[in-house]
Design a protein around this motif. Structure first.
Motif, PDB file in Angstrom:
ATOM      1  N   LYS A 199     -61.078 -74.827  -6.805  1.00 37.79           N
ATOM      2  CA  LYS A 199     -62.345 -74.943  -7.516  1.00 37.79           C
ATOM      3  C   LYS A 199     -62.345 -74.064  -8.767  1.00 37.79           C
ATOM      4  CE  LYS A 199     -67.351 -74.366  -6.915  1.00 37.79           C
ATOM      5  NZ  LYS A 199     -68.427 -73.987  -5.965  1.00 37.79           N
ATOM      6  N   ALA A 200     -61.849 -72.829  -8.645  1.00 37.69           N
ATOM      7  CA  ALA A 200     -61.804 -71.919  -9.790  1.00 37.69           C
ATOM      8  C   ALA A 200     -60.825 -72.419 -10.854  1.00 37.69           C
ATOM      9  CB  ALA A 200     -61.414 -70.520  -9.325  1.00 37.69           C
ATOM     10  N   GLN A 201     -59.714 -73.000 -10.401  1.00 37.68           N
ATOM     11  CA  GLN A 201     -58.737 -73.521 -11.352  1.00 37.68           C
ATOM     12  C   GLN A 201     -59.296 -74.715 -12.132  1.00 37.68           C
ATOM     13  OE1 GLN A 201     -54.502 -73.699 -10.214  1.00 37.68           O
ATOM     14  NE2 GLN A 201     -55.122 -72.917  -8.197  1.00 37.68           N
ATOM     15  N   LEU A 202     -60.002 -75.575 -11.461  1.00 36.57           N
ATOM     16  CA  LEU A 202     -60.598 -76.728 -12.141  1.00 36.57           C
ATOM     17  C   LEU A 202     -61.640 -76.274 -13.159  1.00 36.57           C
ATOM     18  CD1 LEU A 202     -61.027 -79.206  -9.142  1.00 36.57           C
ATOM     19  CD2 LEU A 202     -59.276 -79.250 -10.944  1.00 36.57           C
ATOM     20  N   LYS A 203     -62.368 -75.218 -12.822  1.00 34.20           N
ATOM     21  CA  LYS A 203     -63.365 -74.678 -13.748  1.00 34.20           C
ATOM     22  C   LYS A 203     -62.681 -74.121 -15.000  1.00 34.20           C
ATOM     23  CE  LYS A 203     -67.282 -71.485 -13.955  1.00 34.20           C
ATOM     24  NZ  LYS A 203     -68.098 -70.502 -13.192  1.00 34.20           N
ATOM     25  N   THR A 204     -61.564 -73.414 -14.794  1.00 32.65           N
ATOM     26  CA  THR A 204     -60.803 -72.876 -15.931  1.00 32.65           C
ATOM     27  C   THR A 204     -60.263 -73.999 -16.805  1.00 32.65           C
ATOM     28  OG1 THR A 204     -60.158 -70.886 -14.724  1.00 32.65           O
ATOM     29  CG2 THR A 204     -58.770 -71.529 -16.588  1.00 32.65           C
ATOM     30  N   ALA A 205     -59.715 -75.026 -16.169  1.00 35.86           N
ATOM     31  CA  ALA A 205     -59.158 -76.158 -16.913  1.00 35.86           C
ATOM     32  C   ALA A 205     -60.227 -76.821 -17.778  1.00 35.86           C
ATOM     33  CB  ALA A 205     -58.565 -77.170 -15.944  1.00 35.86           C
ATOM     34  N   SER A 206     -61.414 -76.935 -17.249  1.00 33.77           N
ATOM     35  CA  SER A 206     -62.497 -77.618 -17.972  1.00 33.77           C
ATOM     36  C   SER A 206     -63.141 -76.734 -19.018  1.00 33.77           C
ATOM     37  CB  SER A 206     -63.546 -78.098 -16.976  1.00 33.77           C
ATOM     38  OG  SER A 206     -64.626 -78.713 -17.652  1.00 33.77           O
ATOM     39  N   ASN A 207     -63.509 -75.497 -18.640  1.00 31.90           N
ATOM     40  CA  ASN A 207     -64.294 -74.639 -19.533  1.00 31.90           C
ATOM     41  C   ASN A 207     -63.451 -73.915 -20.571  1.00 31.90           C
ATOM     42  OD1 ASN A 207     -66.449 -75.430 -17.992  1.00 31.90           O
ATOM     43  ND2 ASN A 207     -66.658 -73.497 -16.882  1.00 31.90           N
ATOM     44  N   ARG A 208     -62.304 -73.417 -20.176  1.00 38.01           N
ATOM     45  CA  ARG A 208     -61.494 -72.630 -21.108  1.00 38.01           C
ATOM     46  C   ARG A 208     -60.568 -73.492 -21.947  1.00 38.01           C
ATOM     47  NH1 ARG A 208     -57.340 -67.561 -19.753  1.00 38.01           N
ATOM     48  NH2 ARG A 208     -56.682 -67.257 -21.928  1.00 38.01           N
ATOM     49  N   PHE A 209     -59.924 -74.461 -21.309  1.00 39.05           N
ATOM     50  CA  PHE A 209     -58.900 -75.227 -22.016  1.00 39.05           C
ATOM     51  C   PHE A 209     -59.325 -76.646 -22.376  1.00 39.05           C
ATOM     52  CE2 PHE A 209     -56.348 -72.184 -19.412  1.00 39.05           C
ATOM     53  CZ  PHE A 209     -55.923 -71.403 -20.479  1.00 39.05           C
ATOM     54  N   GLN A 210     -60.511 -77.069 -21.953  1.00 40.86           N
ATOM     55  CA  GLN A 210     -61.036 -78.411 -22.263  1.00 40.86           C
ATOM     56  C   GLN A 210     -59.986 -79.504 -22.043  1.00 40.86           C
ATOM     57  OE1 GLN A 210     -61.266 -76.393 -25.697  1.00 40.86           O
ATOM     58  NE2 GLN A 210     -62.419 -75.095 -24.318  1.00 40.86           N
ATOM     59  N   THR A 211     -59.187 -79.338 -20.988  1.00 40.11           N
ATOM     60  CA  THR A 211     -58.122 -80.312 -20.749  1.00 40.11           C
ATOM     61  C   THR A 211     -58.671 -81.549 -20.050  1.00 40.11           C
ATOM     62  OG1 THR A 211     -55.992 -80.691 -19.668  1.00 40.11           O
ATOM     63  CG2 THR A 211     -57.496 -79.170 -18.583  1.00 40.11           C
ATOM     64  N   PRO A 212     -58.240 -82.738 -20.450  1.00 40.07           N
ATOM     65  CA  PRO A 212     -58.723 -83.967 -19.801  1.00 40.07           C
ATOM     66  C   PRO A 212     -57.985 -84.282 -18.499  1.00 40.07           C
ATOM     67  CG  PRO A 212     -57.310 -84.533 -21.644  1.00 40.07           C
ATOM     68  CD  PRO A 212     -57.433 -83.041 -21.645  1.00 40.07           C
ATOM     69  N   TYR A 213     -56.856 -83.595 -18.251  1.00 38.15           N
ATOM     70  CA  TYR A 213     -56.051 -83.900 -17.069  1.00 38.15           C
ATOM     71  C   TYR A 213     -55.684 -82.622 -16.317  1.00 38.15           C
ATOM     72  CZ  TYR A 213     -55.316 -88.251 -19.662  1.00 38.15           C
ATOM     73  OH  TYR A 213     -55.501 -89.425 -20.354  1.00 38.15           O
ATOM     74  N   VAL A 214     -55.728 -82.698 -14.996  1.00 38.61           N
ATOM     75  CA  VAL A 214     -55.249 -81.610 -14.142  1.00 38.61           C
ATOM     76  C   VAL A 214     -54.268 -82.203 -13.130  1.00 38.61           C
ATOM     77  CG1 VAL A 214     -55.848 -79.882 -12.411  1.00 38.61           C
ATOM     78  CG2 VAL A 214     -57.336 -80.224 -14.385  1.00 38.61           C
ATOM     79  N   LEU A 215     -53.096 -81.584 -13.046  1.00 39.30           N
ATOM     80  CA  LEU A 215     -52.096 -82.007 -12.074  1.00 39.30           C
ATOM     81  C   LEU A 215     -52.147 -81.022 -10.906  1.00 39.30           C
ATOM     82  CD1 LEU A 215     -49.895 -84.189 -11.696  1.00 39.30           C
ATOM     83  CD2 LEU A 215     -48.242 -82.514 -12.555  1.00 39.30           C
TER      84      LEU A 215
END
Length: 428
Positions: free
Chosen positions: A367-383
């Motif tokens: 959950k914390a990693q997905l938040k970082t991916a979205s909020n900090r890096f604005q990445t459209p994809y998470v593997l």
């Protein structure tokens, strides 16, 4: 204090360097289109390069240069501007002996000791161009038009181009004599600097920023009234070329610039949005500087644009991006025992394919990693590399914008992810 930068300097943190990258990208592109190649000169030069080139009577040499003696007893100076070092390089490497004109550009730090204030630092940065080997007005027109084109590409508004001709060695003596006659009765009322300039270079009095001196010289004769036929014709042609290119300018007969080497065309670009230090760049023609530094007769023309003042103007006009960070193509989230090495290997493989990839380094929850991916890096994809999924030989690709996800065989993951992202619009 050891925990603060020296007075008159500043750190550019990642949030600021992103703005610098934007400007540098435009610099590289516009120079390529106009046919200028980059030159890189040392940050320090023999002091004589600036004393002879810039001029002993200028404020820069008299008050602002960082001069020092090295351990070999050599007198050296941190470069306060870029033209004189470029001329020195032209002479040392005999660039004037090749095809003409020589068109070069530079960008980098310059150093002047002065009172730090808004838009004025002791270490500052310039973008400059120089053209050697052509006296025609077309060169003047190109240099000026390129400067304005550069600002327009960055979206600047509310800037003004000031233009003047300060003559040549044939017509300047007549203006010098007339100017000294006008100022002689007022000499004792002028500031100390202008009293010194009266004999060394009286034209510089017209450039004084002291209100008292400006008032005393208000009706002083200007160079335009003393131009010889060649200088007048050259200036008329420069104006005709700028008109043809749609470059708007304002004639300013008091504009003389602050360096001794200028001849004929002089120009300055000012912003109305950054206060008293309104100049964001300028330049002009210097047909005798190469000779002054010991070379053959090689005419020159160029400009120097201050990048800190440019950034300040862009900030005032709301032209700087405000995003928190750079976007990444992909974020890799390892979850569970034995997943980090696999995630790390995938990350390196995808980076080698040209993708911008981040992963978690702090053993955080999914959950914390997905938040970082979205909020900090604005990445459209998470593997997602999960422990249970690896046992099945697969990973999970989550599409953040759509809220959907799919399972991918581990051995197909690099190619599948690369194809998916490559087909999408990559982040800037």
């Amino acid at each position: 204090m050891l925990t603060s930068a020296p007075r008159g300097t500043k750190d550019n943190l990642p949030a600021q360097t992103r703005h610098w990258h934007k400007i540098e990208k435009v610099i590289d592109q516009i120079c390529k289109e106009y046919g200028y190649e980059e030159i890189r000169t040392p940050i320090f030069e023999h002091s004589e390069v600036f004393h002879r080139g810039v001029g002993d009577s200028t404020d820069i040499v008299q008050k602002e240069t960082y001069d020092f003696t090295d351990r070999g007893g050599r007198e050296l100076t941190l470069r306060p501007e870029g033209t004189a070092p470029t001329v020195r390089a032209l002479l040392e490497h005999k660039l004037y002996a090749g095809p003409q004109p020589v068109k070069v550009y530079y960008q980098g730090p310059m150093f002047r000791f002065g009172r730090p204030q808004k838009g004025r630092l002791r270490q500052f940065h310039q973008f400059g161009i120089e053209v050697f080997g052509a006296t025609t007005a077309q060169v003047d027109g190109e240099v000026i038009a390129m400067a304005m084109d550069f600002y327009q590409r960055l979206g600047l508004q509310n800037i003004e181009l000031l233009l003047n001709s300060i003559g040549c060695p044939h017509c300047r003596p007549q203006h010098r004599e007339a100017l000294q006659q006008f100022l002689e009765p007022k000499k004792e009322q002028m500031c100390g600097d202008c009293q010194s300039r009266y004999d060394k270079n009286p034209m510089r009095i017209l450039d004084c920023k002291e209100e008292k001196c400006q008032n005393l010289s208000e009706e002083a004769p200007t160079t335009v009234g003393y131009l010889c036929d060649d200088c007048k014709n050259h200036f008329d042609e420069v104006k005709e070329l700028l008109d043809a290119a749609g470059v708007v300018y304002k004639l300013d007969e008091r504009l003389v610039r602050g360096l001794d080497y200028y001849t004929r065309t002089a120009f300055e670009i000012v912003s109305k949005d950054i206060g008293a230090q309104s100049s964001i760049g300028g330049g002009g023609r210097y047909d005798h500087l190469v000779e002054t530094l010991g070379g053959p007769p090689v005419p020159g023309m160029g400009f120097g644009l201050g990048l800190e003042r440019l950034l300040l103007t862009m900030e005032e006009q709301g032209l700087l991006d405000t995003e928190k960070g750079e976007q990444r193509h992909l974020f890799i989230a390892p979850v569970g025992a034995g997943t980090k090495a696999v995630a790390f290997g995938l990350m390196q493989t995808l980076r080698q394919k040209g993708l911008s990839v981040e992963m978690d380094y702090q053993d955080r929850s999914l959950k914390a990693q997905l938040k970082t991916a979205s909020n900090r890096f604005q990445t459209p994809y998470v593997l997602i590399v999960g422990e249970g999924e690896l046992e099945k030989g697969e990973v999970t690709l989550r599409l953040m914008d759509k809220g959907s996800q799919e399972k991918i065989p581990l051995h197909e993951a690099p190619e599948r992810v690369w194809e998916l992202i490559a087909a999408d619009t990559p982040p800037s």
